[in-house]
Design a protein around this motif. Structure first.
Motif, short mmCIF file in Angstrom:
data_model
loop_
_atom_site.label_atom_id
_atom_site.label_comp_id
_atom_site.label_asym_id
_atom_site.label_seq_id
_atom_site.Cartn_x
_atom_site.Cartn_y
_atom_site.Cartn_z
N HIS A 1 59.42 61.73 57.53
CA HIS A 1 58.78 60.87 58.52
C HIS A 1 57.48 60.27 57.98
O HIS A 1 57.25 59.06 58.12
CB HIS A 1 58.51 61.64 59.82
N LEU A 2 56.63 61.08 57.40
CA LEU A 2 55.35 60.59 56.88
C LEU A 2 55.59 59.48 55.86
O LEU A 2 54.97 58.42 55.91
CB LEU A 2 54.55 61.72 56.25
N THR B 1 56.48 56.13 57.32
CA THR B 1 55.45 55.42 58.10
C THR B 1 54.38 54.78 57.22
O THR B 1 53.40 54.26 57.73
CB THR B 1 54.77 56.37 59.11
N SER C 1 45.58 64.80 59.15
CA SER C 1 45.55 66.25 58.96
C SER C 1 46.01 66.62 57.56
O SER C 1 45.48 67.55 56.94
CB SER C 1 46.45 66.96 59.98
N THR D 1 42.51 70.54 58.13
CA THR D 1 42.06 70.85 59.49
C THR D 1 41.30 72.17 59.48
O THR D 1 41.47 72.99 58.58
CB THR D 1 43.23 70.99 60.49
N ARG E 1 51.21 55.44 59.55
CA ARG E 1 51.24 55.54 60.99
C ARG E 1 51.61 56.91 61.55
O ARG E 1 51.54 57.12 62.75
CB ARG E 1 52.17 54.47 61.56
N ALA E 2 51.99 57.85 60.72
CA ALA E 2 52.30 59.19 61.22
C ALA E 2 51.04 59.80 61.83
O ALA E 2 49.97 59.78 61.22
CB ALA E 2 52.83 60.09 60.10
N THR E 3 51.17 60.34 63.04
CA THR E 3 49.98 60.86 63.74
C THR E 3 49.34 62.03 62.99
O THR E 3 48.15 62.25 63.12
CB THR E 3 50.34 61.32 65.16
N TYR E 4 50.10 62.74 62.18
CA TYR E 4 49.57 63.90 61.47
C TYR E 4 49.10 63.57 60.06
O TYR E 4 48.64 64.44 59.32
CB TYR E 4 50.60 65.04 61.43
#
Length: 162
Positions: A60-61, A64, A90, A95, A84-87
């Motif tokens: 996924h990453l 994106t 991180s 983190t 665009r990956a939300t993570y």
């Protein structure tokens, strides 16, 4: 008595037309070269997100990353390359330790040593930074040839061809 001195220099004749033609062609040349730079960054970032730095679980990453967007501006060109990956932040920056709490169920379920374990919350130790985007950007900016050199060459080629 006037205290200002004004000097006006005008480019006339065939030279004026050549200068105007150059100016019309420089912005598109900058847009094209900037797009090429961002594509190079995207390719390096994708390679790093494909196992060089990050382990691939779902891909996924990697999917994106990009595509780059580039546009002409009054002063030349502007571009952007996004992940665009939300993570993604991180992964890039890491983190701090944080708590994971059950929200949609009474407990979390995970496996330890092949055995199912249930808990209302767990303390995650955090993630260490695994930069994949920043180093790709820095490599392209530093070159060789550097991003500045690539843009300068594109402008010089445009001027020479006009």
């Amino acid at each position: 008595m006037p205290t200002d001195l004004h000097i006006r220099i005008a480019i006339v004749g065939p030279l004026r037309e050549k200068v105007l033609a150059c100016m019309r062609q420089i912005r598109p040349a900058m847009v094209g070269e900037l797009r090429g730079l961002l594509i190079d960054v995207a390719n390096r970032t994708t390679r790093r997100a494909s196992g060089d730095v990050l382990k691939v679980r779902s891909g996924h990453l990697r999917r994106t990353i990009g595509p780059p967007t580039v546009r002409e501006t009054a002063s030349g060109a502007a571009g952007e390359l996004a992940v665009r990956a939300t993570y993604a932040p991180s992964q890039e920056f890491g983190t701090r330790p944080y708590t994971i709490r059950a929200r949609r169920a009474k407990a979390l379920r995970f496996f330890v040593g092949g055995k199912a374990v249930f808990a209302k919350s767990v303390r995650h130790p955090g993630l260490r930074p695994r930069p994949f985007f920043g180093p790709s950007w820095e490599e392209i900016m530093a070159g060789p040839p550097s991003a500045r050199e690539r843009l300068s060459l594109a402008i010089q080629r445009t001027i020479n061809e006009a």
